[in-house]
Design an enzyme around this catalytic site. Structure first.
Site, PDB file in Angstrom:
ATOM      1  N   LYS A   1      -6.536  14.198  -3.332  1.00 48.80           N
ATOM      2  CA  LYS A   1      -5.968  13.822  -4.605  1.00 48.80           C
ATOM      3  C   LYS A   1      -5.670  14.789  -5.390  1.00 48.80           C
ATOM      4  O   LYS A   1      -7.105  14.256  -6.428  1.00 48.80           O
ATOM      5  CB  LYS A   1      -4.730  11.944  -4.525  1.00 48.80           C
ATOM      6  CG  LYS A   1      -4.890  11.972  -5.881  1.00 48.80           C
ATOM      7  CD  LYS A   1      -4.534  10.662  -5.266  1.00 48.80           C
ATOM      8  CE  LYS A   1      -4.567  10.024  -6.152  1.00 48.80           C
ATOM      9  NZ  LYS A   1      -4.346   8.057  -6.412  1.00 48.80           N
TER      10      LYS A   1
ATOM     11  N   GLU B   1      -8.880   9.921   0.474  1.00 53.62           N
ATOM     12  CA  GLU B   1      -7.692  10.659   0.049  1.00 53.62           C
ATOM     13  C   GLU B   1      -8.294  12.537  -0.845  1.00 53.62           C
ATOM     14  O   GLU B   1      -9.028  12.411  -1.570  1.00 53.62           O
ATOM     15  CB  GLU B   1      -6.556  10.184  -0.804  1.00 53.62           C
ATOM     16  CG  GLU B   1      -5.635  10.421  -1.015  1.00 53.62           C
ATOM     17  CD  GLU B   1      -4.599   9.380  -1.093  1.00 53.62           C
ATOM     18  OE1 GLU B   1      -4.236   8.684  -0.115  1.00 53.62           O
ATOM     19  OE2 GLU B   1      -4.648   9.462  -2.346  1.00 53.62           O
TER      20      GLU B   1
ATOM     21  N   ASN C   1      -1.269  -1.765  -0.875  1.00 54.53           N
ATOM     22  CA  ASN C   1      -1.475  -1.576  -1.692  1.00 54.53           C
ATOM     23  C   ASN C   1      -2.009  -2.748  -3.564  1.00 54.53           C
ATOM     24  O   ASN C   1      -1.006  -3.386  -3.550  1.00 54.53           O
ATOM     25  CB  ASN C   1      -0.219  -0.864  -2.613  1.00 54.53           C
ATOM     26  CG  ASN C   1      -0.403   0.465  -3.567  1.00 54.53           C
ATOM     27  OD1 ASN C   1      -1.638   0.301  -4.320  1.00 54.53           O
ATOM     28  ND2 ASN C   1       0.010   1.205  -3.329  1.00 54.53           N
TER      29      ASN C   1
ATOM     30  N   GLU D   1      -5.435  -0.255  -0.009  1.00 55.54           N
ATOM     31  CA  GLU D   1      -5.184   0.907  -1.035  1.00 55.54           C
ATOM     32  C   GLU D   1      -5.430   0.214  -2.039  1.00 55.54           C
ATOM     33  O   GLU D   1      -5.495  -0.460  -2.553  1.00 55.54           O
ATOM     34  CB  GLU D   1      -4.324   0.903  -0.377  1.00 55.54           C
ATOM     35  CG  GLU D   1      -3.724   0.907   0.723  1.00 55.54           C
ATOM     36  CD  GLU D   1      -1.730   1.973   0.948  1.00 55.54           C
ATOM     37  OE1 GLU D   1      -1.693   1.735   2.378  1.00 55.54           O
ATOM     38  OE2 GLU D   1      -1.882   2.407   0.359  1.00 55.54           O
ATOM     39  N   SER D   2      -6.037   1.274  -2.951  1.00 58.86           N
ATOM     40  CA  SER D   2      -6.540   2.112  -4.349  1.00 58.86           C
ATOM     41  C   SER D   2      -7.476   1.011  -4.608  1.00 58.86           C
ATOM     42  O   SER D   2      -7.235  -0.941  -4.320  1.00 58.86           O
ATOM     43  CB  SER D   2      -4.731   1.619  -4.668  1.00 58.86           C
ATOM     44  OG  SER D   2      -4.051   2.585  -4.295  1.00 58.86           O
TER      45      SER D   2
ATOM     46  N   GLU E   1       3.045   0.561   3.570  1.00 64.06           N
ATOM     47  CA  GLU E   1       2.955  -0.409   2.694  1.00 64.06           C
ATOM     48  C   GLU E   1       3.833  -1.083   2.089  1.00 64.06           C
ATOM     49  O   GLU E   1       4.907  -0.746   2.192  1.00 64.06           O
ATOM     50  CB  GLU E   1       2.272   1.039   1.972  1.00 64.06           C
ATOM     51  CG  GLU E   1       1.831   0.787   0.089  1.00 64.06           C
ATOM     52  CD  GLU E   1       1.561   2.165  -0.897  1.00 64.06           C
ATOM     53  OE1 GLU E   1       0.974   2.398  -0.509  1.00 64.06           O
ATOM     54  OE2 GLU E   1       2.212   2.324  -1.436  1.00 64.06           O
TER      55      GLU E   1
ATOM     56  N   LYS F   1       0.919  12.033   2.826  1.00 68.63           N
ATOM     57  CA  LYS F   1       0.633  10.753   1.900  1.00 68.63           C
ATOM     58  C   LYS F   1       2.123  10.957   0.738  1.00 68.63           C
ATOM     59  O   LYS F   1       1.946  12.327   0.653  1.00 68.63           O
ATOM     60  CB  LYS F   1      -0.243  10.551   1.379  1.00 68.63           C
ATOM     61  CG  LYS F   1      -0.487   9.627  -0.253  1.00 68.63           C
ATOM     62  CD  LYS F   1      -1.805   8.102   0.608  1.00 68.63           C
ATOM     63  CE  LYS F   1      -1.029   7.088  -0.464  1.00 68.63           C
ATOM     64  NZ  LYS F   1      -1.644   6.913  -1.807  1.00 68.63           N
TER      65      LYS F   1
END
Ligand SMILES: O=C(O)c1ccccc1N[C@@H]1O[C@H](COP(=O)(O)O)[C@@H](O)[C@H]1O
Length: 499
Positions: free
Chosen positions: A57, A55, A187, A217-218, A166, A117
């Site tokens: 970001k 990503e 997530n 994710e994350s 998501e 995103k």
């Protein structure tokens, strides 16, 4: 809750954007683009047994500013070189400091697919994503109901965009399944309180069928985190902050993947100038290729002799003290040195030919002191056998690939090595074009992979195809001329990722 605030801000933003660019115009622009994309985002996420979406970001509500210095294009290019399957780009401006220009510029620069995103609450944003060059959009179950998720997913499909749907908990995973998602992301961050639990995606994995791409994710940081995902049948990680905070993203991704447990051989082909030899010697590929066939890289027999002699001389000078210290410096010339030091392995030389006669091949191989001949023409198995009876040099057969059958046809060949290249109607090689590597999925014999290999795709080529060797020609050139910096950069990438 933060999500409510973001959604409210998004409603205002979308309304403002619609004032600037009329929905009708944006829709028309999106519909004018090809929809038969083949869904490259999904293809990329299935290409390897484990894939990373990296990503771009700048900031997040939970972490504040992540990257004060934000060279977004360089970051994206580095992700591509590192071997990311896809890139996720934040376009949400208020909470993540995203921007549509990041997506537009990145999508038009890298060859790998890009995800928009954002907090998509309006069809308008899906048309925007298409126009800006995205290959995929994010749909968040916590922001949308099932009928809307379905409608948005179907609209994205009709435009040739993939949807990463998501979820965070059981209820949302069920919503994602109900809307027909082909990609579900779980997530690990709870958007209510920002707590992170990597086990969240592991816990929810079994709710999703195997034919759906499952993304964690994350909060992922370490090779151990990735191993936990692999052990639990999760094949994709979406990671932002960890990569954004890594000064060397190629090294970081290699560290997360772990060792390749092999190093592919490298052949640098189309060397035609003595000026390039020092860079080749420094890079130390296993093979140097000389093109004798008609080509902009073509060399005469005399030029080839000079290049080979120069290669061995410079190689011996550079490495003999380290690799053969006993006799270093006593031999009169490089040939003598190599004879006196049979274990001292210089870079091997490969001559590239198209439809040359057996007699000429043997004569040139002897005169130039070649270690192998690479046949790029219509030479058949009988020709290869006839050639092998007359010479001890290795015989490599290059095959242009359009389907798995093109490779399979050569599985029993007596050629010492097979080399697979992209198909081209008029050209025999050196086109810089990539073919569909999945044609080689079932091919069970060592081979050299050629065709459009360069610094941006070699990491994925090695991890996906695991070829015996990599052959590169136009990928180490600028404007048709071999480029020392590209030779160096390519070598560094291969060394960083393959060990
Ligand atoms: O490089 C050439 O000009 C060439 C000409 C004729 C036959 C083969 C040639 N090169 C070979 O082509 C492949 C792929 O090169 P690229 O990386 O896609 O530019 C490679 O095997 C070269 O040896």
């Amino acid at each position: 809750m933060i999500l409510d605030k973001i959604v409210e801000a998004t409603k205002i933003r979308v309304a403002q954007e619609k004032e600037v660019e009329m929905p009708k115009a944006v829709k028309a622009a999106a519909l004018a683009l090809p929809s038969d994309t083949g869904f490259p985002f999904e293809v990329a996420l299935r290409q390897q047994d484990f894939n990373f979406i990296c990503e771009v970001k700048k900031a997040s509500p939970s972490k504040g500013i992540i990257a004060e210095h934000f060279p977004y294009l360089d970051i994206a290019k580095e992700y591509e070189v590192a071997g990311a399957a896809a890139i996720s780009v934040l376009t949400e401006p208020d909470f993540f400091k995203g921007d549509k220009k990041y997506l537009q510029e990145i999508a038009s620069t890298v060859k790998i697919p890009v995800l928009r995103k954002d907090f998509i609450i309006d069809e308008y944003q899906i048309y925007q994503a298409k126009v800006w060059g995205a290959s995929a959009i994010l749909l968040i179950c916590a922001c949308l109901d099932v009928p809307t998720l379905t409608k948005f997913r179907e609209l994205a499909d009709s435009l040739g965009l993939s949807s990463l749907v998501e979820a965070h908990d059981e209820k949302e995973v069920q919503m994602a399944i109900d809307c027909g998602a082909r990609i579900i992301g779980v997530n690990n961050r709870n958007l209510k309180d920002f707590t992170v639990d990597v086990q969240n995606s592991v816990r929810l994995r079994n709710l999703v069928q195997d034919d759906v791409i499952f993304v964690s994710e994350s909060g992922l940081e370490t090779p151990e985190d990735i191993q936990v995902l692999r052990d639990n049948n999760i094949g994709v990680a979406l990671m932002g902050e960890t990569f954004m905070r890594s000064p060397n993203k190629v090294e970081k991704l290699a560290y997360l993947y772990g060792p390749t447990y092999y190093t592919p051989k490298v052949k640098m082909c189309g060397i035609s100038k003595v000026d390039t030899i020092p860079a080749v010697v420094e890079a130390k590929p296993n093979y140097m290729g000389l093109v004798f066939a008609p080509s902009k890289r073509q060399v005469t027999v005399d030029q080839a002799k000079t290049l080979v002699e120069e290669l061995h001389k410079q190689y011996a000078k550079t490495y003999s003290a380290v690799e053969a210290p006993m006799n270093a410096g006593t031999a009169q010339d490089s040939k003598e040195f190599v004879q006196e030091n049979p274990n001292f392995e210089s870079i091997k030389t490969v001559g590239v030919f198209v439809n040359e006669t057996v007699d000429n091949l043997v004569a040139i191989a002897n005169e130039v002191n070649l270690d192998a001949v690479q046949l790029h023409g219509d030479e058949d198995e009988a020709f290869i056998q006839a050639l092998k009876e007359k010479t001890d040099v290795e015989v490599w057969k290059a095959v242009q690939i359009r389907s798995a059958a093109d490779a399979e046809a050569w599985i029993d060949s007596s050629a010492d090595m097979l080399l697979f290249d992209a198909y081209h109607k008029d050209e025999r090689g050196g086109t810089g074009e990539v073919f569909d590597w999945s044609c080689l999925d079932e091919f069970e014999r060592p081979f050299m992979l050629a065709g459009g290999i360069d610094s941006t795709n070699v990491a994925r080529a090695i991890r996906t195809v695991r070829p015996y060797g990599i052959d590169i020609s136009s990928g180490i050139e600028t404007d048709g001329v071999k480029d020392d910096e590209k030779i160096k950069a390519f070598t560094n990438i291969v060394r960083t990722i393959a060990h």
